[in-house]
Motif scaffolding. Structure first.
Motif, PDB file in Angstrom:
ATOM      1  N   PRO A 154     -24.313  72.219  -6.039  1.00  8.81           N
ATOM      2  CA  PRO A 154     -24.337  70.778  -6.349  1.00  8.81           C
ATOM      3  C   PRO A 154     -25.526  70.407  -7.233  1.00  8.81           C
ATOM      4  O   PRO A 154     -25.442  69.475  -8.025  1.00  8.81           O
ATOM      5  N   TYR A 155     -26.618  71.143  -7.127  1.00  4.75           N
ATOM      6  CA  TYR A 155     -27.782  70.855  -7.966  1.00  4.75           C
ATOM      7  C   TYR A 155     -27.492  71.167  -9.425  1.00  4.75           C
ATOM      8  O   TYR A 155     -27.857  70.400 -10.316  1.00  4.75           O
ATOM      9  N   LEU A 156     -26.812  72.279  -9.673  1.00  3.60           N
ATOM     10  CA  LEU A 156     -26.428  72.625 -11.032  1.00  3.60           C
ATOM     11  C   LEU A 156     -25.441  71.606 -11.583  1.00  3.60           C
ATOM     12  O   LEU A 156     -25.570  71.157 -12.729  1.00  3.60           O
ATOM     13  N   ALA A 157     -24.466  71.218 -10.768  1.00  2.00           N
ATOM     14  CA  ALA A 157     -23.470  70.240 -11.208  1.00  2.00           C
ATOM     15  C   ALA A 157     -24.130  68.902 -11.529  1.00  2.00           C
ATOM     16  O   ALA A 157     -23.811  68.269 -12.545  1.00  2.00           O
ATOM     17  N   MET A 158     -25.060  68.460 -10.679  1.00  2.00           N
ATOM     18  CA  MET A 158     -25.754  67.192 -10.944  1.00  2.00           C
ATOM     19  C   MET A 158     -26.615  67.291 -12.195  1.00  2.00           C
ATOM     20  O   MET A 158     -26.685  66.347 -12.986  1.00  2.00           O
ATOM     21  N   ALA A 159     -27.289  68.427 -12.385  1.00  2.00           N
ATOM     22  CA  ALA A 159     -28.119  68.603 -13.578  1.00  2.00           C
ATOM     23  C   ALA A 159     -27.261  68.563 -14.839  1.00  2.00           C
ATOM     24  O   ALA A 159     -27.607  67.891 -15.821  1.00  2.00           O
ATOM     25  N   LEU A 160     -26.123  69.253 -14.817  1.00  4.36           N
ATOM     26  CA  LEU A 160     -25.222  69.236 -15.971  1.00  4.36           C
ATOM     27  C   LEU A 160     -24.668  67.836 -16.230  1.00  4.36           C
ATOM     28  O   LEU A 160     -24.581  67.401 -17.384  1.00  4.36           O
ATOM     29  N   ALA A 161     -24.308  67.133 -15.170  1.00  2.37           N
ATOM     30  CA  ALA A 161     -23.800  65.767 -15.331  1.00  2.37           C
ATOM     31  C   ALA A 161     -24.880  64.861 -15.919  1.00  2.37           C
ATOM     32  O   ALA A 161     -24.597  64.027 -16.787  1.00  2.37           O
ATOM     33  N   GLY A 162     -26.112  65.021 -15.465  1.00  5.68           N
ATOM     34  CA  GLY A 162     -27.209  64.225 -16.007  1.00  5.68           C
ATOM     35  C   GLY A 162     -27.456  64.516 -17.476  1.00  5.68           C
ATOM     36  O   GLY A 162     -27.666  63.597 -18.290  1.00  5.68           O
ATOM     37  N   ILE A 163     -27.435  65.784 -17.849  1.00  6.87           N
ATOM     38  CA  ILE A 163     -27.643  66.170 -19.254  1.00  6.87           C
ATOM     39  C   ILE A 163     -26.511  65.628 -20.118  1.00  6.87           C
ATOM     40  O   ILE A 163     -26.751  65.037 -21.183  1.00  6.87           O
ATOM     41  N   LEU A 164     -25.272  65.806 -19.654  1.00  7.75           N
ATOM     42  CA  LEU A 164     -24.130  65.298 -20.419  1.00  7.75           C
ATOM     43  C   LEU A 164     -24.168  63.773 -20.528  1.00  7.75           C
ATOM     44  O   LEU A 164     -23.809  63.202 -21.561  1.00  7.75           O
ATOM     45  N   SER A 165     -24.626  63.112 -19.474  1.00  6.34           N
ATOM     46  CA  SER A 165     -24.761  61.657 -19.501  1.00  6.34           C
ATOM     47  C   SER A 165     -25.786  61.234 -20.551  1.00  6.34           C
ATOM     48  O   SER A 165     -25.549  60.302 -21.325  1.00  6.34           O
ATOM     49  N   ALA A 166     -26.924  61.911 -20.584  1.00  7.47           N
ATOM     50  CA  ALA A 166     -27.960  61.585 -21.571  1.00  7.47           C
ATOM     51  C   ALA A 166     -27.456  61.832 -22.988  1.00  7.47           C
ATOM     52  O   ALA A 166     -27.702  61.031 -23.900  1.00  7.47           O
ATOM     53  N   VAL A 167     -26.731  62.927 -23.188  1.00 10.40           N
ATOM     54  CA  VAL A 167     -26.165  63.218 -24.509  1.00 10.40           C
ATOM     55  C   VAL A 167     -25.165  62.135 -24.894  1.00 10.40           C
ATOM     56  O   VAL A 167     -25.155  61.647 -26.036  1.00 10.40           O
ATOM     57  N   TYR A 168     -24.335  61.724 -23.942  1.00 11.31           N
ATOM     58  CA  TYR A 168     -23.350  60.675 -24.197  1.00 11.31           C
ATOM     59  C   TYR A 168     -24.041  59.375 -24.612  1.00 11.31           C
ATOM     60  O   TYR A 168     -23.651  58.736 -25.589  1.00 11.31           O
ATOM     61  N   PHE A 169     -25.071  58.968 -23.854  1.00 10.99           N
ATOM     62  CA  PHE A 169     -25.818  57.753 -24.205  1.00 10.99           C
ATOM     63  C   PHE A 169     -26.411  57.879 -25.604  1.00 10.99           C
ATOM     64  O   PHE A 169     -26.379  56.947 -26.391  1.00 10.99           O
ATOM     65  N   GLY A 170     -26.967  59.057 -25.897  1.00 12.28           N
ATOM     66  CA  GLY A 170     -27.600  59.267 -27.193  1.00 12.28           C
ATOM     67  C   GLY A 170     -26.624  59.204 -28.354  1.00 12.28           C
ATOM     68  O   GLY A 170     -26.937  58.671 -29.410  1.00 12.28           O
TER      69      GLY A 170
END
Length: 175
Positions: free
Chosen positions: A15-31
């Motif tokens: 779950p930590y890896l999944a949350m980290a990936l979701a956070g990174i993808l979220s930041a990329v999406y916002f950017g």
């Protein structure tokens, strides 16, 4: 290669890896887009387009005036998110070889699922958003509403877990 395939598609991810990936993808999406995730709004717009396609005039409905029905699900950024989620989930379930159409043995499960869907949809419309937006949009922006949402979600999850573990909810087991 088989080991990598099994690790990616056939085993649970941390779950930590999944949350980290979701956070990174979220930041990329916002950017890239400069906007927030808006999945339930796009589902509602898609429903509005289906109603229009069936001949229903929704032009004077207050909610559709509020969210604007400009474009189509294929021309809006939010529409691409919805289709990407659907297609991505379909690809993953097919690659993991775990696609099955299941009908619950207890027919009350169908009614419980339908009622749960109505409650979730009504809540998302009432709040003008969903849990995805509350977490992935509100938390990075340190919005107070997001932290209140997290607390309310924790309380609701606890109470919901207590409810579904009652014998009344589960019903008589089918062997």
């Amino acid at each position: 290669m088989k080991q990598v395939y099994d690790k990616v598609f056939n085993r649970y991810w941390s779950p930590y890896l999944a949350m980290a990936l979701a956070g990174i993808l979220s930041a990329v999406y916002f950017g890239i887009t400069g906007t927030v995730w808006a999945v339930t709004g796009e589902f509602t717009r898609l429903g509005g387009h289906l109603l229009e396609w069936c001949g229903v005039d929704i032009s004077d409905w207050a909610y559709f005036q509020l969210i604007h029905m400009n474009g189509t699900t294929f021309t809006r950024t939010d529409g691409w998110i919805v289709w990407g989620m659907f297609i991505g989930a379909l690809i993953m379930i097919l690659l993991s070889n775990s696609f099955k159409i299941r009908v619950p043995r207890q027919k009350r499960r169908l009614l419980q699922g339908l009622a749960g869907g109505f409650v979730a949809g009504f809540g998302a419309r009432l709040a003008l958003g969903c849990n995805l937006a509350a977490f992935f949009t509100g938390v990075p922006q340190f919005s107070l509403h997001s932290w209140i949402f997290i607390a309310a979600t924790a309380i609701g999850t606890y109470l919901g877990t207590k409810l579904v573990n009652t014998s009344w909810w589960k019903g008589k087991p089918t062997l």
